[in-house]
Design an enzyme around this catalytic site. Structure first.
Site, mmCIF file in Angstrom:
data_model
loop_
_atom_site.group_PDB
_atom_site.id
_atom_site.type_symbol
_atom_site.label_atom_id
_atom_site.label_comp_id
_atom_site.label_asym_id
_atom_site.label_seq_id
_atom_site.Cartn_x
_atom_site.Cartn_y
_atom_site.Cartn_z
ATOM 1 N N ASP A 483 -18.930 -8.202 1.758
ATOM 2 C CA ASP A 483 -18.033 -9.281 1.336
ATOM 3 C C ASP A 483 -18.206 -10.548 2.150
ATOM 4 O O ASP A 483 -17.763 -11.621 1.742
ATOM 5 C CB ASP A 483 -16.578 -8.829 1.525
ATOM 6 C CG ASP A 483 -16.143 -7.830 0.479
ATOM 7 O OD1 ASP A 483 -16.517 -8.005 -0.685
ATOM 8 O OD2 ASP A 483 -15.433 -6.886 0.839
HETATM 9 C C1 BGC Z 1 -13.523 -8.127 5.723
HETATM 10 C C2 BGC Z 1 -14.203 -7.194 4.787
HETATM 11 C C3 BGC Z 1 -13.304 -6.926 3.635
HETATM 12 C C4 BGC Z 1 -12.829 -8.207 3.006
HETATM 13 C C5 BGC Z 1 -11.862 -7.869 1.891
HETATM 14 C C6 BGC Z 1 -13.098 -9.368 4.989
HETATM 15 O O1 BGC Z 1 -12.430 -10.205 5.845
HETATM 16 O O2 BGC Z 1 -14.359 -8.398 6.815
HETATM 17 O O3 BGC Z 1 -14.533 -5.990 5.434
HETATM 18 O O4 BGC Z 1 -13.990 -6.199 2.670
HETATM 19 O O5 BGC Z 1 -12.241 -9.036 3.949
HETATM 20 O O6 BGC Z 1 -10.914 -8.775 1.583
HETATM 21 C C1 NOJ Z 2 -14.477 -3.547 2.823
HETATM 22 C C2 NOJ Z 2 -14.382 -3.624 1.352
HETATM 23 O O1 NOJ Z 2 -13.317 -2.839 0.901
HETATM 24 C C3 NOJ Z 2 -15.653 -3.182 0.709
HETATM 25 O O2 NOJ Z 2 -15.573 -3.353 -0.666
HETATM 26 C C4 NOJ Z 2 -16.801 -3.944 1.287
HETATM 27 O O3 NOJ Z 2 -17.961 -3.490 0.678
HETATM 28 C C5 NOJ Z 2 -16.881 -3.812 2.785
HETATM 29 N N1 NOJ Z 2 -15.635 -4.203 3.331
HETATM 30 C C6 NOJ Z 2 -18.015 -4.584 3.417
HETATM 31 O O4 NOJ Z 2 -17.774 -5.952 3.418
#
Ligand code: BGC
Ligand code: NOJ
Length: 811
Positions: A483
């Site tokens: 993400d």
């Molecule tokens: C986090 C991710 C997460 C995303 C979801 C980000 O700030 O680092 O791990 O999946 O937020 O909203």
């Molecule tokens: C958490 C999110 O829930 C998942 O969808 C994503 O792939 C990982 N973070 C990595 O960013």
């Protein structure tokens, strides 16, 4: 250092100090009513949707931590304590917390009084039951004042925590005997209310927080408990609570129980009542009557235990390694149930108001859940697919109650479409139920646009196929699985993360990771086409896959590993040409899992590079070297300090990808080593460093660049649950559902002499004994089914109800 131990016979984790490094929680309920409960009795409850139907209030990021919960107080002649220690934190003479399958038992003892609080959510009912058992262990009578306490949330947890000008005037309650009704909102909606009851007549009660706690008291020193009685307060606005008080005497050696319940009642939408605000209590009374006696509660507990026995019997392992067995047989599967239920909505790190069900998250959760209750997986797939758009892209999240796509988070995560294929294909391999592909499913929740599910999958596939960039690799869009890798965000919103709404697809930035996914899940799609009698479509899909595979092997290759991406300027990300972020874990895992570079030696080389450059004693970090400065062209990933989260943290979710990939190359020793490094039971001894629960995975462990290397965060709701179970059961133990039946293809450490797995599959039960006399890591020499040798290693499908004896000899 440990703070408890596994009790495998009872299928529990037993915590023996309330002072765990962080609250260690459990989940109660797996249908509609859910409670989170910590090892000191903290937590909250909700019905279906942690944002829209929050029953009790919880303050995240509070100091002190974890003050709100399912509380019992005992005032014993002025000594005030809680069986779970919090919130008074009165020192107990003994303490234990047993987290089991859908229940938690807190036991505290003080000055000869033993109090046990047993919490669970019964099957088939929307309530939490708390059984309090009090025992006088002394030889003299004791008189106690005992209190229960919950603080109600005014339903929409987001509004509840922000809209005080309104909410301080809306709260309403009603008390009938020992039942406290929370009916805020009933006036306008007239369709739901909550009830907090006790099966014993109360001495007094409170429903106003200010009356019970005192305006400046708070749950750690509630005025009413100090006074030894409540004031029969009736809340008008402000903060409605439920508190029962019992003045009781326990004779020497006597035991008494009080049963409490916290229920959610929903009236059928069509039902309108005569007077606004007058609730029909019949449904609540019926619920209360179902848990009025210990015998009834015992029955409900038994039904819950039987349910879990049945669920877990779908896959049981005996490997001789007690840690492996307990994770596979119990805790992996348990966490998979929780992630299936919660997606990424409600934990002690997910507030229940920020994120609902994730499209990609829930699709992946299916991989670890589908064998338990395929019917629920089926309806989940249909819910998820209905949030897809006609062009194959999707809302990234949706709200569980409404099942509507969440517009705040938007779309544009270009990996999303392919995860729908992953989840659906896993369902089909498990069940063989092709009828799901004919189900008519809306696009963007619009029924007039409904098409068969197969058409949704086709559009998923075609979305990637038609969104390729200059190197023939898939466009990344707003982000892919990672993400925080926001290669297009800078162009429209300098310095901001992907959470900004609005389109962010650039014409250039590409993802090698999505290329790996396209090859892996594209193949699964082509297989489905084959099974559906669409050979031309399958061939056509395979031709498109071959091209992307080629692009991954050329433009996606950096010399010794797969590149991660190309940014919006066409520059490589995850390359030796970069000053930081030279190698990333994701494309190595996904491309090798997809078989890319297996023949050319590139796969072998990529995994070697992972071992050399990314491996640590606590797991494989996401990238190296960590980014030390913020990069406009990369986005959120570089916003984290080095070693945290996506910036070179040990992101547990993609460690199993490396383990799976190692098995694709036949490296059983290494696959198992990678599995063990992040696996809770194997690192229980470093609970003081790890800090989160030692029975479930956390999303992230701080990487070697972080000052807190080895410290975990964000436990429970992570794709690690599903991927780990998928990895260990299907890639390592090698019990793999395929479209044609169960295939047995283990890839294990050469030191493992064998193991047995009992697997329920399409209605039959397979007892599979794997022998490894030649101490190999991979390879099946002979398979016998009910004593007869078969060709190959796919077991012929047995009729439902049959038990099949299978012996597999590796070599
Ligand atoms: C986090 C991710 C997460 C995303 C979801 C980000 O700030 O680092 O791990 O999946 O937020 O909203
Ligand atoms: C958490 C999110 O829930 C998942 O969808 C994503 O792939 C990982 N973070 C990595 O960013």
């Amino acid at each position: 250092m440990k703070f408890g131990h596994f009790d495998d016979a009872h299928r529990e984790y037993v915590i023996d100090t309330p002072r765990t490094p962080l609250p260690w929680i459990n989940y109660l309920g797996s249908e509609d009513f859910f409670s989170l409960v910590s090892n000191t009795g903290g937590g909250y409850s909700f019905y279906r949707d942690a944002r829209l139907r929050r029953i009790t209030r919880y303050r995240y990021n509070n100091s002190p931590l974890d003050m709100d919960g399912h509380r019992i107080y005992i005032n014993d002649g002025g000594t005030i304590w809680n069986p779970g220690w919090q919130p008074t934190k009165t020192e107990l003479d003994s303490y234990s917390c047993r987290h089991g399958l859908g229940y938690t038992i807190l036991t505290g003892e003080k000055n000869g009084i033993r109090a046990q609080q047993e919490l669970f959510v019964p099957r088939g009912d929307a309530c939490e039951i708390d059984r309090l058992t009090l025992e006088n262990k002394t030889d003299a009578p004791r008189t106690l004042d005992v209190f229960s306490y919950v603080e109600f949330c005014l339903w929409d947890a987001m509004d509840d925590s922000s809209n005080f000008q309104r909410n301080f005037s809306t709260g309403e309650v009603e008390v009938v005997g020992s039942a406290i009704y929370h009916k805020t909102e009933y006036r306008e909606r007239r369709d739901h209310y909550a009830v907090f009851w006790a099966n014993t007549p109360v001495t007094s009660f409170d429903t106003s927080r200010d009356a019970f706690c005192g305006v400046y008291g708070g749950p750690a020193e509630p005025e009413a408990v100090k006074a030894g009685h409540c004031s029969n307060s009736v809340a008008h606005g402000w903060a409605p609570v439920g508190a029962h008080h019992f003045h009781l005497t326990l004779e020497a050696g006597e035991t008494k129980t009080i049963l409490f319940g916290l229920g959610y009642i929903e009236n059928p939408v069509a039902e309108k009542f005569t007077a606004p605000g007058v609730i029909n209590k019949a449904r609540a009374e019926a619920m209360i009557a179902r848990y009025a006696t210990d015998a009834q509660v015992d029955e409900a507990r038994k039904a819950l235990a039987a349910h879990w026995d049945d669920l877990l019997s779908a896959l049981q392992l005996d490997s001789g390694d007690e840690k492996l067995d307990r994770m596979v047989n119990l805790w992996h599967q348990y966490q998979c149930m929780v992630t299936f239920n919660m997606s990424r909505s409600a934990s002690y790190y997910e507030s229940g108001i920020g994120r609902g069900m994730g499209f990609r998250d829930s699709c992946q959760d299916l991989l670890g859940f589908v064998h338990m209750i395929p019917e629920r997986a089926r309806s989940r797939i249909l819910d998820i697919a209905a949030t897809q758009f006609e062009d194959g892209s999707a809302y990234h999240q949706y709200q569980p109650l409404t099942k509507k796509g969440n517009r705040d988070v938007g779309t544009g995560f270009n990996d999303d479409p392919l995860w729908l294929i992953a989840g659906t294909a896993a369902y089909l391999r498990e069940t063989g139920d092709y009828s799901i592909l004919d189900e008519s499913v809306a696009f963007d929740n619009d029924e007039s646009k409904a098409q068969p599910l197969m058409e949704h999958l086709r559009r998923s596939f075609n979305f990637t196929r038609t969104h390729l960039g200059p190197h023939g690799l898939p466009l990344i869009g707003r982000a892919d699985w990672n993400d925080c890798l926001n290669l297009n965000c800078f162009s429209e919103h300098p310095g901001e993360s992907f959470q900004i709404t609005g389109p962010s697809e650039g014409p250039v930035a590409e993802s090698v990771f999505i290329a790996g996914m396209f090859v892996k899940y594209g193949e699964e799609y082509a297989d489905l086409c084959g099974h559906r009698g669409l050979p031309d479509e399958a061939a056509d899909a395979r031709a498109a896959i071959a091209q992307v595979e080629q692009a991954a092997l050329t433009a996606g290759w950096d010399g010794a590993w797969f590149r991660r991406a190309y940014d919006a300027f066409g520059k490589p990300v995850g390359s030796k040409e970069c000053d930081e972020g030279q190698i990333f874990i994701e494309p190595q895992g996904m491309c090798v899992m997809a078989g890319i570079g297996k023949e050319t030696g590139q796969a072998e080389q990529a995994l070697k590079s992972v071992e050399e450059r990314l491996d640590t004693k606590y797991g494989v970090v996401l990238l190296q070297p960590a980014y030390t400065t913020y990069r406009l062209n990369l986005g959120e990933i570089s916003s984290y300090p080095p070693g945290y989260k996506e910036n070179a943290g040990i992101f547990c979710h993609n460690n199993p990808w490396i383990s799976c990939a190692e098995t694709v190359l036949g490296h059983g020793d290494r696959a198992f080593e990678v599995y063990k490094k992040t696996c809770p039971a194997y690192i229980e001894d470093i609970s003081d460093i790890h800090r989160t629960e030692p029975y479930v995975y956390s999303q992230m462990v701080a990487g070697k660049d972080a000052p807190t290397f080895g410290e975990a965060k964000n436990s429970w709701l992570t794709g690690t649950a599903a991927w780990t179970f998928f990895n260990v059961s299907q890639y390592i133990l090698g019990v793999q559902p395929t479209l044609d039946g169960l295939k047995i293809d283990p890839c294990i450490p050469h030191t493992l002499p064998g193991f047995t797995v009992t697997r329920r599959y399409r209605g039959a039960v397979y007892h599979i004994r794997v022998e490894n006399p030649a101490a190999v890591q991979k390879g099946v020499k002979r398979v016998t089914v009910n004593g007869k040798t078969i060709e190959g290693n796919v077991l012929p499908l047995a009729p439902a109800g049959e038990t099949v004896e299978v012996t597999v000899v590796m070599g």
